[in-house]
Design an enzyme around this catalytic site. Structure first.
Site, PDB file in Angstrom:
ATOM      1  N   ASP A   2      -7.706  -3.234   0.536  1.00 22.63           N
ATOM      2  CA  ASP A   2      -7.084  -4.244   1.378  1.00 22.63           C
ATOM      3  C   ASP A   2      -7.160  -5.640   0.769  1.00 22.63           C
ATOM      4  O   ASP A   2      -8.173  -5.985   0.177  1.00 22.63           O
ATOM      5  CB  ASP A   2      -7.803  -4.263   2.735  1.00 22.63           C
ATOM      6  CG  ASP A   2      -6.811  -4.241   3.862  1.00 22.63           C
ATOM      7  OD1 ASP A   2      -5.732  -4.819   3.693  1.00 22.63           O
ATOM      8  OD2 ASP A   2      -7.114  -3.639   4.890  1.00 22.63           O
ATOM      9  N   TRP A   7      -4.117 -12.190  -1.082  1.00 24.70           N
ATOM     10  CA  TRP A   7      -4.385 -12.680  -2.445  1.00 24.70           C
ATOM     11  C   TRP A   7      -3.168 -13.458  -2.962  1.00 24.70           C
ATOM     12  O   TRP A   7      -3.295 -14.533  -3.529  1.00 24.70           O
ATOM     13  CB  TRP A   7      -4.699 -11.491  -3.348  1.00 24.70           C
ATOM     14  CG  TRP A   7      -5.103 -11.831  -4.744  1.00 24.70           C
ATOM     15  CD1 TRP A   7      -6.385 -12.000  -5.218  1.00 24.70           C
ATOM     16  CD2 TRP A   7      -4.234 -12.032  -5.867  1.00 24.70           C
ATOM     17  NE1 TRP A   7      -6.357 -12.304  -6.559  1.00 24.70           N
ATOM     18  CE2 TRP A   7      -5.044 -12.326  -6.991  1.00 24.70           C
ATOM     19  CE3 TRP A   7      -2.845 -11.992  -6.039  1.00 24.70           C
ATOM     20  CZ2 TRP A   7      -4.528 -12.573  -8.255  1.00 24.70           C
ATOM     21  CZ3 TRP A   7      -2.326 -12.251  -7.301  1.00 24.70           C
ATOM     22  CH2 TRP A   7      -3.162 -12.527  -8.390  1.00 24.70           C
ATOM     23  N   ARG A  15       4.302 -11.479  -1.670  1.00 24.74           N
ATOM     24  CA  ARG A  15       3.326 -10.398  -1.492  1.00 24.74           C
ATOM     25  C   ARG A  15       3.347  -9.373  -2.624  1.00 24.74           C
ATOM     26  O   ARG A  15       2.311  -8.832  -3.001  1.00 24.74           O
ATOM     27  CB  ARG A  15       3.581  -9.686  -0.153  1.00 24.74           C
ATOM     28  CG  ARG A  15       3.206 -10.508   1.062  1.00 24.74           C
ATOM     29  CD  ARG A  15       3.528  -9.744   2.340  1.00 24.74           C
ATOM     30  NE  ARG A  15       2.815  -8.475   2.407  1.00 24.74           N
ATOM     31  CZ  ARG A  15       1.558  -8.346   2.879  1.00 24.74           C
ATOM     32  NH1 ARG A  15       0.912  -9.394   3.339  1.00 24.74           N
ATOM     33  NH2 ARG A  15       0.980  -7.171   2.888  1.00 24.74           N
ATOM     34  N   ASP A  49       1.097   4.974   8.298  1.00 27.17           N
ATOM     35  CA  ASP A  49       1.496   3.846   9.150  1.00 27.17           C
ATOM     36  C   ASP A  49       2.093   2.694   8.342  1.00 27.17           C
ATOM     37  O   ASP A  49       2.716   1.785   8.902  1.00 27.17           O
ATOM     38  CB  ASP A  49       0.303   3.349   9.972  1.00 27.17           C
ATOM     39  CG  ASP A  49      -0.078   4.356  11.040  1.00 27.17           C
ATOM     40  OD1 ASP A  49       0.836   4.958  11.635  1.00 27.17           O
ATOM     41  OD2 ASP A  49      -1.288   4.569  11.259  1.00 27.17           O
ATOM     42  N   ASN A  50       1.894   2.703   7.017  1.00 23.36           N
ATOM     43  CA  ASN A  50       2.495   1.649   6.185  1.00 23.36           C
ATOM     44  C   ASN A  50       4.025   1.745   6.131  1.00 23.36           C
ATOM     45  O   ASN A  50       4.690   0.812   5.665  1.00 23.36           O
ATOM     46  CB  ASN A  50       1.930   1.665   4.757  1.00 23.36           C
ATOM     47  CG  ASN A  50       0.511   1.126   4.657  1.00 23.36           C
ATOM     48  OD1 ASN A  50      -0.275   1.559   3.817  1.00 23.36           O
ATOM     49  ND2 ASN A  50       0.157   0.168   5.515  1.00 23.36           N
ATOM     50  N   TRP A  51       4.596   2.841   6.630  1.00 25.63           N
ATOM     51  CA  TRP A  51       6.061   2.911   6.745  1.00 25.63           C
ATOM     52  C   TRP A  51       6.583   1.820   7.674  1.00 25.63           C
ATOM     53  O   TRP A  51       7.762   1.491   7.660  1.00 25.63           O
ATOM     54  CB  TRP A  51       6.500   4.280   7.283  1.00 25.63           C
ATOM     55  CG  TRP A  51       6.420   5.384   6.284  1.00 25.63           C
ATOM     56  CD1 TRP A  51       5.511   6.405   6.269  1.00 25.63           C
ATOM     57  CD2 TRP A  51       7.287   5.618   5.156  1.00 25.63           C
ATOM     58  NE1 TRP A  51       5.757   7.241   5.205  1.00 25.63           N
ATOM     59  CE2 TRP A  51       6.840   6.784   4.512  1.00 25.63           C
ATOM     60  CE3 TRP A  51       8.393   4.938   4.632  1.00 25.63           C
ATOM     61  CZ2 TRP A  51       7.459   7.288   3.370  1.00 25.63           C
ATOM     62  CZ3 TRP A  51       9.002   5.439   3.499  1.00 25.63           C
ATOM     63  CH2 TRP A  51       8.538   6.605   2.882  1.00 25.63           C
ATOM     64  N   ARG A  53       5.993  -1.235   7.433  1.00 25.22           N
ATOM     65  CA  ARG A  53       6.183  -2.497   6.700  1.00 25.22           C
ATOM     66  C   ARG A  53       7.659  -2.675   6.337  1.00 25.22           C
ATOM     67  O   ARG A  53       8.418  -1.705   6.344  1.00 25.22           O
ATOM     68  CB  ARG A  53       5.333  -2.484   5.435  1.00 25.22           C
ATOM     69  CG  ARG A  53       3.852  -2.485   5.762  1.00 25.22           C
ATOM     70  CD  ARG A  53       3.007  -2.786   4.560  1.00 25.22           C
ATOM     71  NE  ARG A  53       1.619  -2.838   4.987  1.00 25.22           N
ATOM     72  CZ  ARG A  53       0.653  -3.454   4.344  1.00 25.22           C
ATOM     73  NH1 ARG A  53       0.917  -4.081   3.221  1.00 25.22           N
ATOM     74  NH2 ARG A  53      -0.582  -3.456   4.805  1.00 25.22           N
ATOM     75  N   ARG A 161     -12.495  -1.349   9.614  1.00 20.99           N
ATOM     76  CA  ARG A 161     -11.856  -0.202  10.280  1.00 20.99           C
ATOM     77  C   ARG A 161     -11.703   0.905   9.258  1.00 20.99           C
ATOM     78  O   ARG A 161     -11.664   0.647   8.063  1.00 20.99           O
ATOM     79  CB  ARG A 161     -10.418  -0.563  10.704  1.00 20.99           C
ATOM     80  CG  ARG A 161     -10.237  -1.560  11.772  1.00 20.99           C
ATOM     81  CD  ARG A 161      -8.751  -1.615  12.145  1.00 20.99           C
ATOM     82  NE  ARG A 161      -7.948  -2.234  11.099  1.00 20.99           N
ATOM     83  CZ  ARG A 161      -7.752  -3.536  10.992  1.00 20.99           C
ATOM     84  NH1 ARG A 161      -8.302  -4.364  11.855  1.00 20.99           N
ATOM     85  NH2 ARG A 161      -7.007  -4.034  10.016  1.00 20.99           N
TER      86      ARG A 161
HETATM   87  C1  FPP Z   1      -3.296  -3.163   1.478  1.00 22.50           C
HETATM   88  O1  FPP Z   1      -3.378  -4.575   1.315  1.00 22.50           O
HETATM   89  C2  FPP Z   1      -2.777  -2.576   0.259  1.00 22.50           C
HETATM   90  C3  FPP Z   1      -1.716  -1.715   0.208  1.00 22.50           C
HETATM   91  C4  FPP Z   1      -0.958  -1.270   1.384  1.00 22.50           C
HETATM   92  C5  FPP Z   1      -1.216  -1.229  -1.089  1.00 22.50           C
HETATM   93  C6  FPP Z   1      -2.223  -0.736  -2.076  1.00 22.50           C
HETATM   94  C7  FPP Z   1      -1.552  -0.678  -3.376  1.00 22.50           C
HETATM   95  C8  FPP Z   1      -2.062  -1.097  -4.552  1.00 22.50           C
HETATM   96  C9  FPP Z   1      -3.463  -1.544  -4.738  1.00 22.50           C
HETATM   97  C10 FPP Z   1      -1.132  -1.144  -5.724  1.00 22.50           C
HETATM   98  C11 FPP Z   1      -1.170  -0.127  -6.743  1.00 22.50           C
HETATM   99  C12 FPP Z   1      -1.771   1.179  -6.441  1.00 22.50           C
HETATM  100  C13 FPP Z   1      -1.776   2.199  -7.332  1.00 22.50           C
HETATM  101  C14 FPP Z   1      -2.422   3.483  -6.950  1.00 22.50           C
HETATM  102  C15 FPP Z   1      -1.166   2.071  -8.661  1.00 22.50           C
HETATM  103  P1  FPP Z   1      -2.394  -5.518   2.145  1.00 22.50           P
HETATM  104  O2  FPP Z   1      -1.117  -5.626   1.405  1.00 22.50           O
HETATM  105  O3  FPP Z   1      -2.291  -5.015   3.542  1.00 22.50           O
HETATM  106  O4  FPP Z   1      -3.125  -6.890   2.082  1.00 22.50           O
HETATM  107  P2  FPP Z   1      -3.265  -7.946   3.271  1.00 22.50           P
HETATM  108  O5  FPP Z   1      -4.162  -7.322   4.291  1.00 22.50           O
HETATM  109  O6  FPP Z   1      -3.907  -9.103   2.573  1.00 22.50           O
HETATM  110  O7  FPP Z   1      -1.893  -8.275   3.768  1.00 22.50           O
END
Ligand code: FPP
Length: 213
Positions: A2, A7, A15, A49-51, A53, A161
Protein backbone atom coordinates in the site's frame (compact mmCIF):
# COMPACT_ATOMS: atom_id res chain seq x y z
CA UNK A 1 1.81 -3.15 -1.06
CA UNK A 2 0.00 0.00 0.00
CA UNK A 3 1.01 3.58 -0.60
CA UNK A 4 1.89 3.91 -4.30
CA UNK A 5 -0.76 6.56 -4.93
CA UNK A 6 0.21 8.69 -1.94
CA UNK A 7 3.89 8.36 -2.83
CA UNK A 8 3.16 9.93 -6.22
CA UNK A 9 0.71 12.55 -4.90
CA UNK A 10 3.26 13.76 -2.35
CA UNK A 11 5.62 14.45 -5.24
CA UNK A 12 2.93 16.18 -7.31
CA UNK A 13 2.99 13.33 -9.84
CA UNK A 14 0.19 11.21 -11.31
CA UNK A 15 -0.72 8.01 -9.48
CA UNK A 16 0.65 5.77 -12.21
CA UNK A 17 4.14 7.01 -11.41
CA UNK A 18 3.65 5.67 -7.91
CA UNK A 19 2.83 2.26 -9.35
CA UNK A 20 5.99 2.37 -11.48
CA UNK A 21 8.01 3.18 -8.35
CA UNK A 22 6.11 0.36 -6.63
CA UNK A 23 7.29 -2.05 -9.30
CA UNK A 24 10.92 -1.07 -8.59
CA UNK A 25 10.26 -1.78 -4.92
CA UNK A 26 8.87 -5.20 -5.86
CA UNK A 27 12.15 -6.13 -7.51
CA UNK A 28 14.15 -4.88 -4.50
CA UNK A 29 12.03 -6.81 -2.01
CA UNK A 30 11.89 -10.03 -4.04
CA UNK A 31 15.64 -10.17 -4.52
CA UNK A 32 16.41 -9.34 -0.89
CA UNK A 33 13.89 -11.88 0.40
CA UNK A 34 15.46 -14.62 -1.74
CA UNK A 35 18.93 -13.69 -0.45
CA UNK A 36 17.60 -13.76 3.12
CA UNK A 37 16.41 -17.37 2.56
CA UNK A 38 12.69 -16.59 2.65
CA UNK A 39 11.10 -19.66 1.08
CA UNK A 40 7.73 -18.21 0.12
CA UNK A 41 6.72 -14.64 -0.56
CA UNK A 42 3.22 -13.58 -1.61
CA UNK A 43 2.59 -10.05 -2.89
CA UNK A 44 -0.90 -8.55 -3.05
CA UNK A 45 -0.80 -6.69 -6.35
CA UNK A 46 -4.48 -6.36 -7.30
CA UNK A 47 -7.48 -7.31 -5.20
CA UNK A 48 -10.81 -8.25 -6.72
CA UNK A 49 -12.15 -5.04 -5.15
CA UNK A 50 -9.53 -3.01 -7.06
CA UNK A 51 -11.80 -3.36 -10.11
CA UNK A 52 -13.64 -0.42 -8.52
CA UNK A 53 -10.74 1.90 -9.41
CA UNK A 54 -10.87 4.10 -12.53
CA UNK A 55 -10.46 2.08 -15.70
CA UNK A 56 -7.27 4.01 -16.62
CA UNK A 57 -5.58 3.05 -13.36
CA UNK A 58 -6.57 -0.59 -13.75
CA UNK A 59 -5.15 -0.50 -17.30
CA UNK A 60 -1.87 1.00 -16.05
CA UNK A 61 -1.55 -1.70 -13.43
CA UNK A 62 -2.19 -4.49 -15.93
CA UNK A 63 0.34 -2.98 -18.36
CA UNK A 64 2.85 -2.83 -15.53
CA UNK A 65 2.26 -6.46 -14.54
CA UNK A 66 2.58 -7.46 -18.18
CA UNK A 67 5.83 -5.61 -18.83
CA UNK A 68 7.31 -6.65 -15.48
CA UNK A 69 6.54 -10.30 -16.23
CA UNK A 70 8.08 -10.05 -19.68
CA UNK A 71 11.25 -8.29 -18.54
CA UNK A 72 11.86 -9.98 -15.18
CA UNK A 73 11.12 -13.62 -15.89
CA UNK A 74 14.60 -14.60 -17.06
CA UNK A 75 16.09 -12.91 -14.04
CA UNK A 76 13.74 -14.80 -11.72
CA UNK A 77 14.59 -18.10 -13.43
CA UNK A 78 18.34 -17.42 -13.08
CA UNK A 79 17.88 -16.74 -9.38
CA UNK A 80 15.94 -19.97 -8.80
CA UNK A 81 12.70 -18.12 -8.05
CA UNK A 82 9.50 -19.82 -9.06
CA UNK A 83 6.61 -17.54 -9.95
CA UNK A 84 3.01 -18.46 -9.31
CA UNK A 85 0.11 -16.10 -9.90
CA UNK A 86 -2.97 -16.56 -7.72
CA UNK A 87 -6.44 -15.15 -8.25
CA UNK A 88 -8.98 -15.17 -11.05
CA UNK A 89 -7.59 -15.13 -14.57
CA UNK A 90 -10.79 -15.15 -16.55
CA UNK A 91 -11.29 -11.36 -16.20
CA UNK A 92 -7.69 -10.41 -17.12
CA UNK A 93 -6.68 -9.21 -20.61
CA UNK A 94 -5.70 -12.13 -22.84
CA UNK A 95 -2.16 -10.85 -23.37
CA UNK A 96 -1.60 -10.64 -19.61
CA UNK A 97 -2.91 -14.17 -19.15
CA UNK A 98 -0.42 -15.34 -21.77
CA UNK A 99 2.46 -13.52 -20.07
CA UNK A 100 1.51 -15.09 -16.74
CA UNK A 101 1.42 -18.63 -18.14
CA UNK A 102 4.72 -18.13 -19.95
CA UNK A 103 6.42 -16.75 -16.82
CA UNK A 104 5.09 -19.58 -14.68
CA UNK A 105 6.34 -22.19 -17.16
CA UNK A 106 9.73 -20.49 -17.57
CA UNK A 107 10.34 -20.38 -13.78
CA UNK A 108 8.74 -23.68 -12.80
CA UNK A 109 12.06 -25.36 -11.92
CA UNK A 110 12.97 -22.67 -9.36
CA UNK A 111 13.52 -24.16 -5.90
CA UNK A 112 15.09 -21.27 -3.96
CA UNK A 113 11.92 -19.29 -3.35
CA UNK A 114 8.30 -19.36 -4.48
CA UNK A 115 7.05 -15.91 -5.39
CA UNK A 116 3.27 -15.65 -5.51
CA UNK A 117 1.69 -12.60 -7.00
CA UNK A 118 -2.00 -12.13 -6.21
CA UNK A 119 -3.89 -10.56 -9.11
CA UNK A 120 -7.69 -10.28 -9.09
CA UNK A 121 -7.46 -12.09 -5.78
CA UNK A 122 -10.11 -12.36 -3.09
CA UNK A 123 -9.47 -14.54 -0.07
CA UNK A 124 -13.19 -14.98 0.60
CA UNK A 125 -13.67 -16.16 -2.98
CA UNK A 126 -10.72 -18.56 -2.62
CA UNK A 127 -12.22 -20.01 0.56
CA UNK A 128 -15.56 -20.48 -1.15
CA UNK A 129 -13.89 -22.06 -4.17
CA UNK A 130 -12.17 -24.54 -1.87
CA UNK A 131 -15.53 -25.80 -0.64
CA UNK A 132 -16.97 -27.89 -3.46
CA UNK A 133 -20.60 -27.20 -2.61
CA UNK A 134 -20.11 -23.51 -2.07
CA UNK A 135 -18.07 -23.28 -5.26
CA UNK A 136 -20.87 -24.98 -7.16
CA UNK A 137 -23.37 -22.55 -5.70
CA UNK A 138 -21.34 -19.38 -6.11
CA UNK A 139 -19.27 -20.30 -9.17
CA UNK A 140 -16.07 -18.50 -8.21
CA UNK A 141 -13.32 -19.65 -10.58
CA UNK A 142 -10.31 -18.63 -8.45
CA UNK A 143 -8.06 -21.22 -10.05
CA UNK A 144 -6.41 -22.29 -6.84
CA UNK A 145 -7.28 -23.75 -3.48
CA UNK A 146 -5.92 -22.67 -0.13
CA UNK A 147 -2.22 -21.91 0.25
CA UNK A 148 0.35 -22.81 2.94
CA UNK A 149 -0.01 -21.00 6.29
CA UNK A 150 1.40 -17.48 6.49
CA UNK A 151 4.17 -16.84 9.05
CA UNK A 152 4.46 -13.08 8.72
CA UNK A 153 1.95 -10.76 7.09
CA UNK A 154 3.19 -7.26 6.35
CA UNK A 155 1.07 -4.32 5.20
CA UNK A 156 2.69 -1.03 4.25
CA UNK A 157 1.16 2.43 3.86
CA UNK A 158 -0.17 2.82 7.40
CA UNK A 159 -3.40 0.86 6.89
CA UNK A 160 -4.28 -1.69 9.55
CA UNK A 161 -6.59 -4.03 7.66
CA UNK A 162 -6.29 -7.39 5.90
CA UNK A 163 -8.51 -6.34 2.96
CA UNK A 164 -9.49 -9.87 1.88
CA UNK A 165 -5.89 -11.14 1.71
CA UNK A 166 -5.03 -14.72 2.79
CA UNK A 167 -7.63 -14.68 5.57
CA UNK A 168 -7.68 -18.42 6.17
CA UNK A 169 -3.93 -18.88 5.71
CA UNK A 170 -3.20 -16.07 8.19
CA UNK A 171 -5.01 -17.73 11.09
CA UNK A 172 -1.74 -17.77 13.11
CA UNK A 173 0.25 -15.23 11.11
CA UNK A 174 2.30 -12.65 12.92
CA UNK A 175 1.11 -9.25 11.77
CA UNK A 176 3.26 -6.22 10.99
CA UNK A 177 1.93 -2.84 9.88
CA UNK A 178 4.41 -0.32 8.54
CA UNK A 179 3.75 3.37 8.03
CA UNK A 180 6.25 3.40 5.15
CA UNK A 181 4.75 3.83 1.68
CA UNK A 182 5.37 0.78 -0.52
CA UNK A 183 7.71 2.50 -3.04
CA UNK A 184 9.92 3.59 -0.11
CA UNK A 185 10.41 0.11 1.31
CA UNK A 186 14.07 -0.83 1.53
CA UNK A 187 16.29 -3.63 2.75
CA UNK A 188 16.67 -2.00 6.20
CA UNK A 189 12.88 -2.27 6.65
CA UNK A 190 13.06 -5.95 5.73
CA UNK A 191 15.93 -6.57 8.17
CA UNK A 192 13.90 -4.90 10.93
CA UNK A 193 10.85 -7.04 10.03
CA UNK A 194 12.91 -10.25 10.13
CA UNK A 195 14.44 -9.30 13.50
CA UNK A 196 11.03 -8.42 14.94
CA UNK A 197 9.57 -11.70 13.65
CA UNK A 198 12.46 -13.73 15.10
CA UNK A 199 11.80 -12.22 18.53
CA UNK A 200 8.13 -13.19 18.59
CA UNK A 201 6.91 -16.11 20.64
CA UNK A 202 4.70 -18.22 18.36
CA UNK A 203 2.64 -20.54 20.52
CA UNK A 204 -0.21 -21.65 18.24
CA UNK A 205 -2.47 -21.87 21.27
CA UNK A 206 0.00 -23.92 23.35
CA UNK A 207 1.97 -22.75 26.39
CA UNK A 208 5.19 -20.72 26.02
CA UNK A 209 8.36 -22.86 25.61
CA UNK A 210 9.63 -21.93 29.10
CA UNK A 211 6.39 -23.13 30.74
CA UNK A 212 6.56 -26.62 29.19
CA UNK A 213 10.18 -27.41 30.23
C1 FPP B 1 -1.93 -0.17 -3.43
O1 FPP B 1 -1.47 1.16 -3.22
C2 FPP B 1 -1.20 -0.76 -4.54
C3 FPP B 1 -1.78 -1.35 -5.62
C4 FPP B 1 -3.23 -1.49 -5.81
C5 FPP B 1 -0.95 -1.85 -6.73
C6 FPP B 1 0.25 -2.66 -6.38
C7 FPP B 1 1.10 -2.71 -7.57
C8 FPP B 1 2.44 -2.55 -7.61
C9 FPP B 1 3.29 -2.45 -6.40
C10 FPP B 1 3.08 -2.42 -8.95
C11 FPP B 1 3.79 -3.52 -9.55
C12 FPP B 1 3.52 -4.89 -9.08
C13 FPP B 1 4.10 -5.97 -9.65
C14 FPP B 1 3.79 -7.32 -9.10
C15 FPP B 1 5.04 -5.85 -10.77
P1 FPP B 1 -2.44 2.38 -3.55
O2 FPP B 1 -2.31 2.70 -4.99
O3 FPP B 1 -3.81 2.07 -3.07
O4 FPP B 1 -1.80 3.54 -2.73
P2 FPP B 1 -2.57 4.66 -1.90
O5 FPP B 1 -3.21 3.96 -0.74
O6 FPP B 1 -1.45 5.55 -1.48
O7 FPP B 1 -3.53 5.34 -2.81
Amino acid sequence: MDGNGRWAERRGRPRWMGHVAGAHAVRRVVEYAARAAVEQLTLYAFSSDNWNRPVEEVGTLFDLFDSHLRTQTDRLARQGIRLQVIGRRDRLPLALRGAISAAEARTSAGRRMTLRVAIDYSSRAAILASLPTAAALHGTPQGETLLPPVDLLVRTGGERRLSDFLLWESAYAELAFLDVLWPDIGTAHLDALFADYAARDRRFGALPQRATA
